[in-house]
Design an enzyme around this catalytic site. Structure first.
Site, short mmCIF file in Angstrom:
data_model
loop_
_atom_site.label_atom_id
_atom_site.label_comp_id
_atom_site.label_asym_id
_atom_site.label_seq_id
_atom_site.Cartn_x
_atom_site.Cartn_y
_atom_site.Cartn_z
N SER A 109 -4.51 5.29 -1.69
CA SER A 109 -4.12 4.64 -0.91
C SER A 109 -1.86 4.72 -0.21
CB SER A 109 -4.11 3.87 -1.11
OG SER A 109 -3.89 2.50 -1.84
N HIS A 162 -9.08 5.92 3.31
CA HIS A 162 -8.17 6.20 3.85
C HIS A 162 -8.16 7.58 4.66
CE1 HIS A 162 -4.89 3.79 3.13
NE2 HIS A 162 -5.67 3.50 2.00
N LYS A 195 -9.31 0.10 8.32
CA LYS A 195 -8.82 1.20 8.63
C LYS A 195 -8.84 2.23 9.83
CE LYS A 195 -7.13 -0.05 4.08
NZ LYS A 195 -7.22 0.00 2.95
C1 PLP Z 1 -7.82 -1.30 2.44
C2 PLP Z 1 -8.19 -0.81 0.98
C3 PLP Z 1 -9.76 -1.61 0.05
C4 PLP Z 1 -9.41 -2.41 0.36
O1 PLP Z 1 -10.53 -3.11 1.89
P1 PLP Z 1 -9.92 -3.84 2.59
O2 PLP Z 1 -12.09 -3.90 3.42
O3 PLP Z 1 -9.27 -4.36 3.12
O4 PLP Z 1 -10.62 -5.04 1.33
C5 PLP Z 1 -9.63 -0.81 -1.24
N1 PLP Z 1 -9.92 0.70 -1.31
C6 PLP Z 1 -8.44 1.29 -0.89
C7 PLP Z 1 -7.78 2.03 -1.51
C8 PLP Z 1 -7.82 0.52 0.16
O5 PLP Z 1 -6.72 1.48 0.49
#
Ligand code: PLP
Length: 382
Positions: free
Chosen positions: A176, A204, A236
């Site tokens: 990330s 991602h 995302k």
């Molecule tokens: C954003 C993210 C999460 C968390 O997800 P949310 O729905 O925002 O709680 C978990 N793992 C990764 C790799 C992320 O980038």
């Protein structure tokens, strides 16, 4: 009692103080933040879905059908037909027998580690995993060990030394804060050889990579059977919120029975599930968004390379510029803001000490011209 004021002041002195800016617009290439319009290069809205008109309409229709709140947890009476349909569609999309919805990705990650592991077990994680995966390992009560970034030899050595208890390997598919990808075939093979569970977090990758946006497994030509547990988020590329775990019938049923972050929380609003169903339909058909995003990534990397900017080894929409010093990263982010561009500085402890960076993210919603503008401003500052 600890001195909170002193600790806060110390954070401020070390450029580690975090504060929120206030947004008054939808997410998009241009957002209104702290009362100012800025070109946005730091959200995870990779496909431009956070304000997509069809998805907005689906959200509103969902409210008209189901109202605002879901009323209770999934196991009480909060599990609507919309949630159920979304689970079935996500399972089919990701190629697993079942999928289970969670309110956030953070909670999904806690669920899997806590359900499969406890005291006496071992959780192994890439040292650059997302904080929610690291917390999941810590909170499970198992022993948590980190292996060197992307290093399957190190992973293999750490797994091999262990012959009792459960073993669970957790990895980001696309890292990330770095944008590079885990070698999933090699990790999967190592896990199979060492009798270990494997969960891949594709927050991602889903929507962005692979055929029809099916994510990192499709992109790396991995069979679902090689990754027994697949997790991805909806906040995302989907542009909504929430997350899911896809896996076998037995794993999903086991989570429903035992995962505390599934059981003891209110279901996400059903309308949100309807919005995510529409996002899933849109992202499969809109190949042009991934093609355009791919072209922007190529152009950004080429332009940055010509300026001698220190990019990290990433081919994804996450294109961090390595700065190193925290103070310098914060100052650059501030200068960018003054020049009309929003890119946050990512600092420790989100990333290791001495690796502060500007995390540039590109979106299919950006125009070519907006990326040129970003390159021009970077050229004048870095
Ligand atoms: C954003 C993210 C999460 C968390 O997800 P949310 O729905 O925002 O709680 C978990 N793992 C990764 C790799 C992320 O980038």
């Amino acid at each position: 009692m600890k001195n909170l004021r002193a600790e806060l002041e110390q954070r401020q002195q070390h450029q580690l103080y975090r504060s929120r800016r206030i947004v008054d617009s939808p997410q998009g290439p241009v957002i209104t933040i702290d009362g100012q319009q800025r070109l946005n290069f730091c959200s995870n809205d990779y496909l431009g879905f956070a304000n997509h008109p069809d998805i907005r309409r689906a959200f509103i229709r969902g409210i008209e059908t189901y109202g605002n709140g879901s009323g209770a947890a999934h196991l009480v009476n909060g599990h609507s037909r919309a949630h159920h349909a979304l689970e079935e569609e996500l399972a089919a999309f990701s190629g697993y027998p079942r999928a289970l919805l969670f309110s956030t990705g953070y909670m999904a990650n806690l669920a899997i580690a806590q359900a499969l592991c406890g005291r006496g077990d071992l959780v192994l994680e890439d040292r650059l995993n997302h904080a929610s995966l690291l917390d999941a390992g810590l909170l499970s009560g198992a022993r948590l060990q980190r292996y060197q970034h992307l290093d399957t030899d190190d992973l293999s050595a750490k797994l091999a030394g262990r012959d009792r208890g459960e073993k669970l390997v957790l990895t980001d598919a696309v890292f990330s804060m770095d944008g590079d990808m885990a070698p999933l075939a090699a990790i999967s093979k190592t896990c199979r050889e060492n009798d270990s569970w494997l969960m891949v977090d594709d927050a991602h990758g889903i929507g962005v990579l692979g055929k029809q946006g099916r994510g990192s497994l499709s992109h790396q030509l991995i069979q679902g059977t090689d990754v027994p547990i697949y997790m991805a988020t909806l906040g995302k590329a989907f542009g909504t919120a929430g997350a899911f775990i896809a896996a076998s019938e037995d794993i999903i049923e086991y989570l429903i029975q035992t995962a505390r972050s599934y059981i003891y929380t209110t279901a996400m609003p059903a309308a949100l599930a309807e919005a995510s169903r529409e996002a899933l339909r849109q992202l499969q058909q809109d190949e042009w968004r991934r093609e355009h995003l791919g072209a922007l990534i190529t152009r950004f990397k080429q332009g940055a390379r010509e300026m001698g900017i220190n990019l990290m080894p990433s081919d994804t929409a996450i294109q961090p510029i390595m700065i190193g010093d925290t103070g310098r990263a914060v100052a650059l982010s501030q200068q960018l803001f003054e020049q009309g561009i929003l890119i946050t500085a990512i600092r420790p402890p989100t990333v290791p000490e001495g690796t502060a960076r500007l995390r540039v993210t590109l979106s299919a919603a950006h125009s070519n011209q907006q990326v040129e503008q970003l390159l021009d401003v970077l050229n004048s500052l870095i």
